[in-house]
Design an enzyme around this catalytic site. Sequence first.
Site, PDB file in Angstrom:
ATOM      1  N   LYS A 184       0.840  -1.198   0.000  1.00  0.00           N
ATOM      2  CA  LYS A 184       0.000   0.000   0.000  1.00  0.00           C
ATOM      3  C   LYS A 184       0.869   1.238   0.000  1.00  0.00           C
ATOM      4  O   LYS A 184       2.081   1.178   0.232  1.00  0.00           O
ATOM      5  CB  LYS A 184      -0.944   0.002   1.193  1.00  0.00           C
ATOM      6  CG  LYS A 184      -0.305   0.215   2.551  1.00  0.00           C
ATOM      7  CD  LYS A 184      -1.379   0.212   3.632  1.00  0.00           C
ATOM      8  CE  LYS A 184      -0.815   0.429   5.019  1.00  0.00           C
ATOM      9  NZ  LYS A 184      -1.858   0.347   6.065  1.00  0.00           N
ATOM     10  N   LYS A 220      -7.469  -5.999  -0.001  1.00  0.00           N
ATOM     11  CA  LYS A 220      -8.016  -5.343   1.185  1.00  0.00           C
ATOM     12  C   LYS A 220      -8.882  -4.154   0.766  1.00  0.00           C
ATOM     13  O   LYS A 220      -8.444  -3.310  -0.011  1.00  0.00           O
ATOM     14  CB  LYS A 220      -6.889  -4.897   2.105  1.00  0.00           C
ATOM     15  CG  LYS A 220      -6.156  -6.061   2.768  1.00  0.00           C
ATOM     16  CD  LYS A 220      -4.884  -5.604   3.454  1.00  0.00           C
ATOM     17  CE  LYS A 220      -5.159  -4.629   4.570  1.00  0.00           C
ATOM     18  NZ  LYS A 220      -3.896  -4.177   5.226  1.00  0.00           N
TER      19      LYS A 220
END
Length: 253
Positions: A28, A87
Amino acid sequence: MTAMLASVRTLDEALFALEAGADFVDLKEPSKGALGALDHAAVRVCVQAIGGRRRVSATIGDIVSMDPREMTAAVERMAATGVDYIKIGFFAHPQAFDCARALAGLADCTQLVAVIFADEPWSLDPSPSGRGAGVRDELFTLTNALASAGFAGAMLDTAHKTGKTLRDWRKDGELREFVNRARDHGLLTGLAGSLRKEDIGPLLTIEPDYLGFRGALCSGSNRNQSLDAKAFAKIRSAIPELVSIGLTPQFCF
């Protein structure tokens, strides 16, 4: 046993996390928000470099509007990178349940993990101490909806990185109840949110499938800085390593 998830933002960080003993490598871009997304090409490179030695997850970016079409499109694009888990942030929004239902088709072929933000209004009843008075029914109703939609997992995290940890927002008993209820539905369970070394001991007794870290692994505990070897080792040493008890990290979830 509880695994260690390390969030990384570059190929160099991903390979470092792999060699330093992370059980789960999470891709991320922290400068873009709680679940800021990396460029898809960069995700593909990291997935190929890790080569199945660890499970790899990636975030799709913060979709605060909780628009089902936008979210579905973002998941489809990330799924094409080959990551093991995707996610998805679930903000407190009237369309949260619509998003869960909209992703049911993708959940049949992609392992989806819902990241539910513990500092959002649906799970928060403000008090002078800064803690919620109790987990709202909406939170568990959402967990039920995620399981019905075929999600692989659900985790609690914090959306707003203000210095408060997950345990500042939620009592340990509430975290335990969340983990137990999610596990009853067959969901992979995780806890994250500005966690520090001192949070690890109490959270290990709750036995989530993994604990997630970013800031605590970085220089100066700043999530926007690079991973720091000493900081990483400090966190890794506080969590029993899966390999030491005969479990292979890439197949432990």
